[in-house]
Enzyme design. Structure first.
Site, PDB file in Angstrom:
ATOM      1  N   GLU A  27     -12.117 -29.814 -10.530  1.00  0.00           N
ATOM      2  CA  GLU A  27     -13.550 -29.547 -10.437  1.00  0.00           C
ATOM      3  C   GLU A  27     -13.839 -28.512  -9.341  1.00  0.00           C
ATOM      4  O   GLU A  27     -14.682 -27.639  -9.505  1.00  0.00           O
ATOM      5  CB  GLU A  27     -14.251 -30.879 -10.116  1.00  0.00           C
ATOM      6  N   GLY A  29      -2.305  -3.006  -3.339  1.00  0.00           N
ATOM      7  CA  GLY A  29      -1.604  -1.784  -3.726  1.00  0.00           C
ATOM      8  C   GLY A  29      -1.412  -1.654  -5.232  1.00  0.00           C
ATOM      9  O   GLY A  29      -1.590  -0.571  -5.804  1.00  0.00           O
ATOM     10  N   HIS A  77      -6.394  -0.001   7.761  1.00  0.00           N
ATOM     11  CA  HIS A  77      -7.198  -1.080   8.329  1.00  0.00           C
ATOM     12  C   HIS A  77      -7.369  -0.737   9.809  1.00  0.00           C
ATOM     13  O   HIS A  77      -6.444  -0.218  10.433  1.00  0.00           O
ATOM     14  CB  HIS A  77      -6.463  -2.413   8.134  1.00  0.00           C
ATOM     15  N   GLN A 103       0.825  -1.214   0.000  1.00  0.00           N
ATOM     16  CA  GLN A 103       0.000   0.000   0.000  1.00  0.00           C
ATOM     17  C   GLN A 103       0.856   1.260   0.000  1.00  0.00           C
ATOM     18  O   GLN A 103       0.496   2.264  -0.616  1.00  0.00           O
ATOM     19  CB  GLN A 103      -0.923   0.025   1.229  1.00  0.00           C
TER      20      GLN A 103
HETATM   21  P1  NDP Z   1       3.416  -4.625   3.538  1.00  0.00           P
HETATM   22  O1  NDP Z   1       3.673  -5.951   4.119  1.00  0.00           O
HETATM   23  O2  NDP Z   1       3.476  -4.506   2.060  1.00  0.00           O
HETATM   24  O3  NDP Z   1       4.337  -3.524   4.239  1.00  0.00           O
HETATM   25  C1  NDP Z   1       5.635  -3.587   4.125  1.00  0.00           C
HETATM   26  C2  NDP Z   1       6.250  -2.312   4.677  1.00  0.00           C
HETATM   27  O4  NDP Z   1       6.280  -2.361   6.098  1.00  0.00           O
HETATM   28  C3  NDP Z   1       7.634  -2.245   4.163  1.00  0.00           C
HETATM   29  O5  NDP Z   1       7.986  -0.914   3.897  1.00  0.00           O
HETATM   30  C4  NDP Z   1       8.384  -2.811   5.336  1.00  0.00           C
HETATM   31  O6  NDP Z   1       9.685  -2.344   5.397  1.00  0.00           O
HETATM   32  C5  NDP Z   1       7.625  -2.238   6.510  1.00  0.00           C
HETATM   33  N1  NDP Z   1       7.944  -3.007   7.702  1.00  0.00           N
HETATM   34  C6  NDP Z   1       7.817  -4.330   7.876  1.00  0.00           C
HETATM   35  N2  NDP Z   1       8.229  -4.682   9.110  1.00  0.00           N
HETATM   36  C7  NDP Z   1       8.640  -3.548   9.715  1.00  0.00           C
HETATM   37  C8  NDP Z   1       9.177  -3.277  10.990  1.00  0.00           C
HETATM   38  N3  NDP Z   1       9.335  -4.221  11.924  1.00  0.00           N
HETATM   39  N4  NDP Z   1       9.524  -1.999  11.270  1.00  0.00           N
HETATM   40  C9  NDP Z   1       9.336  -1.032  10.358  1.00  0.00           C
HETATM   41  N5  NDP Z   1       8.814  -1.234   9.127  1.00  0.00           N
HETATM   42  C10 NDP Z   1       8.473  -2.478   8.811  1.00  0.00           C
HETATM   43  O7  NDP Z   1       2.032  -4.080   4.119  1.00  0.00           O
HETATM   44  P2  NDP Z   1       0.707  -3.776   3.338  1.00  0.00           P
HETATM   45  O8  NDP Z   1       0.920  -2.631   2.422  1.00  0.00           O
HETATM   46  O9  NDP Z   1       0.133  -5.037   2.823  1.00  0.00           O
HETATM   47  O10 NDP Z   1      -0.216  -3.318   4.562  1.00  0.00           O
HETATM   48  C11 NDP Z   1      -0.112  -2.031   5.124  1.00  0.00           C
HETATM   49  C12 NDP Z   1      -1.470  -1.661   5.691  1.00  0.00           C
HETATM   50  O11 NDP Z   1      -2.407  -1.600   4.615  1.00  0.00           O
HETATM   51  C13 NDP Z   1      -2.027  -2.669   6.680  1.00  0.00           C
HETATM   52  O12 NDP Z   1      -2.727  -1.970   7.662  1.00  0.00           O
HETATM   53  C14 NDP Z   1      -3.000  -3.476   5.842  1.00  0.00           C
HETATM   54  O13 NDP Z   1      -4.043  -4.082   6.578  1.00  0.00           O
HETATM   55  C15 NDP Z   1      -3.538  -2.398   4.932  1.00  0.00           C
HETATM   56  N6  NDP Z   1      -4.126  -2.854   3.685  1.00  0.00           N
HETATM   57  C16 NDP Z   1      -3.418  -3.697   2.885  1.00  0.00           C
HETATM   58  C17 NDP Z   1      -3.946  -4.104   1.680  1.00  0.00           C
HETATM   59  C18 NDP Z   1      -3.141  -4.946   0.767  1.00  0.00           C
HETATM   60  O14 NDP Z   1      -3.495  -5.019  -0.386  1.00  0.00           O
HETATM   61  N7  NDP Z   1      -2.040  -5.583   1.178  1.00  0.00           N
HETATM   62  C19 NDP Z   1      -5.273  -3.684   1.232  1.00  0.00           C
HETATM   63  C20 NDP Z   1      -5.891  -2.715   2.091  1.00  0.00           C
HETATM   64  C21 NDP Z   1      -5.328  -2.354   3.294  1.00  0.00           C
HETATM   65  P3  NDP Z   1      10.897  -3.177   4.722  1.00  0.00           P
HETATM   66  O15 NDP Z   1      10.307  -4.132   3.732  1.00  0.00           O
HETATM   67  O16 NDP Z   1      11.632  -2.115   4.092  1.00  0.00           O
HETATM   68  O17 NDP Z   1      11.562  -3.841   5.848  1.00  0.00           O
END
Ligand code: NDP
Length: 328
Positions: A224, A132, A106, A27
């Site tokens: 199926e 996203g 969310h 996202q």
């Molecule tokens: P992602 O799993 O894609 O998010 C990844 C991001 O979070 C990366 O930038 C990652 O950083 C960062 N991250 C992960 N762990 C950590 C940590 N411990 N500390 C700091 N940063 C961290 O998330 P989504 O985009 O799927 O979800 C984000 C929000 O959007 C959630 O609330 C979700 O419910 C909501 N949402 C998601 C949808 C979807 O399609 N996935 C749809 C609608 C809502 P790095 O990789 O650089 O470590």
């Protein structure tokens, strides 16, 4: 259902503000790029890794999360839900000041009070109903993607203006932004996952097991059940034509069989099972269990995955992929 459109939202509410996108994943990237293309000033807060590099390649200034949280007027918390509370505690909470807005995609962390923002900030939700990639692609195509919008805390008195401006900036009001609450969005989402989809998943797995035990070919059964894409096409047709009305596309035998046998497969009493799942969610019991699971290092989650991947259905689905997979 109240739906906000383009005319209901004023992007002006964001134009003198800095939006800090915290987390540049699924996202985060889509929303940051859409906001940037809408003329909004965007910075990114991320740990130093590949996602941070990607954000820089996309033209954004990337800062440590605490710094981005201090610099942003509107903070979009777009990291995985189960990690948000820790990141909030470690890097965001101490940076918050009056006039800032915290946005969620969310409602989970607010609904179950894993994050308790101070009363001095606005708390809003703009929750796209798509992954996203689609949020970005449909913005580029001009169509936009629908989202839920909600306000949990309105310290400034203009939280709704901010929420609708954000929805407009990511393209949601082009399709429609649907008003809801954090509680309703979260409970509905979890109910679908834990009751509706859980029932569908179990129905498929148990059907597979019964049919294979009765001597049917496992590969034909997987084909199926879902491998032929017929199930996916029925779901798409339900959305297009109507839940019941799509039934007319099937044979009369199929229609009669489904109508007459449905209540024998899932009798009315199944509603009590569904109600218990809803109570499990609303009481916070599921959220507490999920938190314990995380704190213990995900032992059951890992076991569920191990069991799922060891199931005979996995081996049975190869021919379907070959016959009906994309491009065929
Ligand atoms: P992602 O799993 O894609 O998010 C990844 C991001 O979070 C990366 O930038 C990652 O950083 C960062 N991250 C992960 N762990 C950590 C940590 N411990 N500390 C700091 N940063 C961290 O998330 P989504 O985009 O799927 O979800 C984000 C929000 O959007 C959630 O609330 C979700 O419910 C909501 N949402 C998601 C949808 C979807 O399609 N996935 C749809 C609608 C809502 P790095 O990789 O650089 O470590």
């Amino acid at each position: 259902m109240k739906i906000y459109r383009e005319k209901d939202a004023d992007l002006g509410a964001l134009l003198d503000k800095t939006v800090a996108v915290i987390g540049y994943g699924n996202q985060g990237q889509a929303q940051a790029l859409n906001l940037h293309d809408s003329g909004v000033r965007v910075i990114v807060g991320n740990v130093e890794d590949e996602s941070a590099e990607q954000a820089r390649r996309d033209g954004f200034t990337v800062l440590p999360i605490a710094e981005a949280a201090a610099r942003g007027d509107l903070l979009l918390l777009l990291i995985p839900d189960e990690l948000q509370a820790k990141v909030y505690r470690d890097s965001i909470r101490s940076q918050l000041r009056p006039g800032q807005t915290l946005d969620f995609a969310h409602g989970f962390n607010i609904r179950f009070a894993w994050i308790k923002p101070p009363p001095k900030v606005d708390v809003i939700m703009v929750a796209p109903r798509m992954i996203g990639h689609s949020v970005r692609q449909r913005f580029l195509d001009g169509a936009g993607s629908p989202a839920y919008v909600a306000v949990e805390q309105d310290a400034s008195g203009h939280a709704w203006k901010t929420a609708l401006a954000l929805a407009k900036g990511i393209g949601a009001t082009r399709a429609g932004a649907i008003e809801t609450t954090f509680a309703q969005e979260t409970e509905l989402d979890l109910f679908m996952e834990q009751a509706t989809w859980a029932a569908v998943d179990r129905a498929f797995v148990l059907s597979f097991e019964v049919l294979v035990e009765q001597g049917f070919d496992p590969e034909m059964v997987a084909l199926e059940l879902y491998g032929s894409y017929e199930a996916a096409e029925i779901m798409a047709e339900m959305a297009r034509t109507g839940f019941f009305r799509q039934g007319r596309l099937h044979s009369h035998t199929s229609q009669y069989g489904t109508f007459s046998r449905g209540p024998r497969v899932l009798p009315e009493s199944f509603k009590r099972v569904l109600l218990r799942r809803l109570e499990d969610i609303r009481s916070g019991r599921f959220a507490r269990e999920w938190r314990r699971e995380q704190e213990a290092g995900y032992p059951n989650f890992q076991r569920y995955w191990d069991e799922a991947l060891a199931h005979a259905i996995n081996a049975a689905e190869e021919p379907g992929r070959e016959l009906f997979g994309p491009g065929r």
